[in-house]
Scaffold this motif. Structure first.
Motif, PDB file in Angstrom:
ATOM      1  N   ASN A 181      22.665   8.491  38.398  1.00 21.20           N
ATOM      2  CA  ASN A 181      23.911   8.401  37.625  1.00 21.20           C
ATOM      3  C   ASN A 181      24.738   9.885  37.894  1.00 21.20           C
ATOM      4  OD1 ASN A 181      21.984   9.647  35.872  1.00 21.20           O
ATOM      5  ND2 ASN A 181      22.414   8.103  34.345  1.00 21.20           N
ATOM      6  N   GLY A 182      23.974  10.841  37.758  1.00 24.39           N
ATOM      7  CA  GLY A 182      24.371  12.165  37.918  1.00 24.39           C
ATOM      8  C   GLY A 182      24.897  12.443  39.351  1.00 24.39           C
ATOM      9  N   ARG A 184      14.323   8.278  31.475  1.00 25.60           N
ATOM     10  CA  ARG A 184      14.812   9.106  30.749  1.00 25.60           C
ATOM     11  C   ARG A 184      15.798   8.800  29.369  1.00 25.60           C
ATOM     12  NH1 ARG A 184      16.211  13.841  32.892  1.00 25.60           N
ATOM     13  NH2 ARG A 184      16.587  13.255  34.941  1.00 25.60           N
ATOM     14  N   ASN A 213      20.489  17.570  32.129  1.00 27.12           N
ATOM     15  CA  ASN A 213      20.064  16.317  31.216  1.00 27.12           C
ATOM     16  C   ASN A 213      19.051  16.933  30.208  1.00 27.12           C
ATOM     17  OD1 ASN A 213      20.678  14.215  33.200  1.00 27.12           O
ATOM     18  ND2 ASN A 213      19.439  15.248  34.513  1.00 27.12           N
TER      19      ASN A 213
HETATM   20 MG   LIG Z   1      20.202  10.779  35.799  1.00 25.07          MG
END
Ligand SMILES: [Mg+2]
Ligand SMILES: Nc1ncnc2c1ncn2[C@@H]1O[C@H](COP(=O)(O)OP(=O)(O)OP(=O)(O)O)[C@@H](O)[C@H]1O
Ligand SMILES: O=P(O)(O)OC[C@H]1O[C@](O)(CO)[C@@H](O)[C@@H]1O
Length: 613
Positions: free
Chosen positions: A355-356, A430, A502
């Motif tokens: 996603n990042g 995560r 994160n």
């Molecule tokens: Mg990520």
């Protein structure tokens, strides 16, 4: 020695009668909209007939807000966001004030979570019942009023706008050219009876081809895992663009410089995707292909040189795990990256990451647009966590699950062979529990699966520890699988973040290991706790067969997407079809396990675990 559970393993301790707790009544009435989650019959029976504790059958869950039943795993997180937004609106005084607050679905006061990222306050009528939280259905572009007979059409128009793929022709007036991609190009075309060559190759995707994102028609928002747009659960087609080669392309292959970059953590299959991108680019006729070393960092860190890539060079890279190009976190400065793209004269950028990385890819795409650069930025979703919205799965997930269940199997064997053995396995993820849930399901050896989406307590009458006592008494051993992000509220937060920002999670595995040991010591029951944390082993391996196929197709489609002139898109699989989605639609929040989904219920049926709170 490996042994199959039933045949070769030594028998576990003789079972003793189950540890019984006093039955407790569970009444879900009087909780505002939450009570509507259960049917009247269920509610009655929950209030009048307390079920015996530790029943291995799946029991109705307590206190689950109504609206998650409207959502699937892809959109469950949106509800959390809506709840947070709504609650903060309420506390800021903009909301109707009568507690309790539950997201609720009724005809005139609607929350539906699907595809809607803006929550707006709606008018609350005064009722005798406690008012549910009112959130009016909105989408990013259109507000829907379900009393309007044309709402479906409006929804679809809005949908088509949102899922329209950005393309370089949005900013450039370009004429396409016939594609150079044909699998027949090296063969002599067969002629018809007059000797006229016939090109029967029909491998192109028409730009108007669409795949349906969802196929189930739910009859009620209360159907397990239902995804409904309106309270009647009407059927509305949600179509997305089919991926694949187009007949016309927007680049001259001979002039193209293409770059590949892999960012974030490692993931099985990265090399398979790199390899397919190179193969496909070469099939189009591209000669200038480079790899950017060590993620986005490779764009601006002095001393990191781009690596020329060719079919010959990448031929065998899929035989090993990791990334041939290297990965990194942090350090993404969009303007510097785009400066570098400009200076290197890159026309196509293929970005592999989670996603990042996708957020970064979209920022690069936007910056290129701003500077009017003819650059196609195409992402391929990579993450063992499987936490990217809308898609069936991300590559690497299947392999990670397969590796994770090996760890579970070892924990099982250790626990099964010990006197009062307790195997504890912590698995990555995560922000979501997909790996833990799927590895628990696939191994079939887990008694307790703990994921971040489902809160639990360790201590107390209904805590995990009491259940472990029960398992030791009844089975003689047990296996617990905990997702790394589970139970974070039970731990002290360090507040630390990694290079990408994160949050660094506190170690639930070590915490549980200590708590379990202490608990059994305190109650004077022997327990042999074996803790396994396979961490990087689940992702530092090569892709399994199903991931290898997924990577192959996603990599090829990424190249087709770039040649078709798309930018700011991701190449993925939705509802078993390979499609392109605009990056903006997949990065709003991480995908999470929906506790009301059939999959989580299946997992509970498999483990036989009760509620832990
Ligand atoms: Mg990520
Ligand atoms: N919002 C953002 N905008 C621009 N770049 C970002 C953003 N978030 C992260 N990045 C950059 O993307 C890269 C990868 O991000 P991150 O480390 O979060 O991994 P990821 O892609 O989410 O993969 P993983 O699943 O392994 O976490 C980093 O270089 C990071 O700086
Ligand atoms: O590589 P790092 O920074 O240790 O990251 C570990 C994280 O990366 C992932 O493997 C992928 O996001 C997560 O499951 C895990 O929390």
């Amino acid at each position: 020695m490996c042994c199959s559970p039933a045949s070769l393993c030594p028998p576990g301790p003789t079972t003793t009668p189950p540890l019984r707790r006093p039955p407790r009544a569970r009444c879900v009435e009087g909780r505002g909209a939450a009570s509507e989650y259960h049917s009247a019959a269920t509610t009655r029976s929950l209030c009048s007939t307390p079920f015996p504790h530790r029943s291995p059958v799946l029991r109705p869950r307590r206190r689950i807000p109504a609206s998650p039943s409207l959502l699937d795993d892809n959109h469950f997180e949106l509800v959390h966001i809506l709840i947070k937004m709504a609650v903060s609106l309420k506390s800021s005084g903009s909301f109707c004030s009568t507690p309790p607050q539950w997201l609720h679905s009724t005809r005139d006061r609607i929350l539906y979570g699907y595809s809607h990222s803006n929550a707006k306050e709606c008018t609350c009528k005064k009722t005798k019942r406690p008012a549910p939280l009112c959130v009016k259905a909105t989408s990013t572009k259109v507000e829907l009023d379900f009393n309007d007979p044309s709402w479906k059409q409006k929804f679809q128009e809005d949908w088509d706008k949102r899922f329209n793929l950005p393309r370089i022709t949005d900013i450039y007036d370009l004429k396409p050219r016939p594609t150079t991609f044909s699998l027949k190009k090296n063969r002599s075309p067969a002629g018809d009876e007059n000797g006229t060559p016939m090109d029967k190759w029909n491998g192109y995707v028409n730009s108007d081809d669409r795949a349906l994102l969802k196929v189930i028609k739910y009859s009620s928002p209360k159907s397990a895992g239902a995804e409904c747009i309106d309270p009647d659960c009407s059927w509305v087609e949600q179509r997305v663009h089919r991926a694949g080669p187009r007949k016309e392309i927007y680049y001259e292959p001979e002039e193209v410089k293409a770059a590949i970059v892999t960012c974030g953590g490692l993931c099985p299959g990265l090399n398979d995707v790199i390899r397919q991108i190179v193969f496909t680019l070469e099939t189009y006729g591209v000669k200038n292909i480079v790899g950017i070393p060590f993620g986005y960092r490779g764009f601006f860190e002095k001393g990191l040189k781009e690596m020329p890539l060719s079919r010959h060079l990448v031929e065998n890279i899929n035989l090993a795990g990791g990334s041939f190009l290297g990965v990194s976190r942090g350090g993404a400065k969009t303007s510097e990256i785009v400066d570098s793209i400009q200076a290197r004269r890159i026309d196509m950028l293929f970005v592999l990451g989670g996603n990042g990385t996708h957020a970064g890819a979209n920022a690069i795409h936007e910056e290129c647009r701003k500077r009017k650069l003819k650059v196609s930025v195409v992402a391929v979703p990579k993450t063992i966590d499987n936490d990217i919205l809308l898609m069936d799965k991300t590559f690497g997930f299947d392999t990670a699950v397969e590796e994770a269940q090996r760890a579970i199997n070892s924990a099982y064997i250790e626990a099964r062979s010990a006197y009062h053995g307790i195997g504890l396995v912590k698995l990555m993820g995560r922000s979501s529990g997909f790996i833990a849930m799927h590895a628990s399901l696939s191994s079939g050896q887990v008694d307790v699966c703990l994921i971040p989406e489902v809160p639990f307590t360790l201590d107390g009458e209904y805590g995990v520890l009491r259940h472990l006592e029960h398992l030791l008494k009844t089975k003689g051993f047990c296996v617990v699988c905990v997702a790394e992000a589970a139970g974070q509220e039970l731990l002290q937060k360090s507040g630390a973040t990694d290079a990408s920002g994160n949050v660094i999670l506190s170690d639930i595995g070590v915490h549980m290991q200590q708590k379990i040991k202490m608990h059994f010591k305190d109650i004077g029951v022997p327990a042999d706790v074996k803790y396994i944390d396979p961490t990087y082993m689940v992702r530092a391996c090569r892709a399994n067969a199903s991931d290898a196929i997924l990577c192959t197709v996603l990599g090829q489609n990424a190249v087709h997407g770039a040649f078709a002139g798309f930018s700011g898109i991701t190449s993925c699989i939705c509802n078993t079809h390979y499609v392109y989605l605009p990056i903006t639609e997949v990065i709003t929040v991480p995908k999470r396990v929906n506790p009301n989904s059939r999959m989580w219920h299946r997992c509970l049926t498999s483990t036989g675990q009760p509620d832990f709170h």
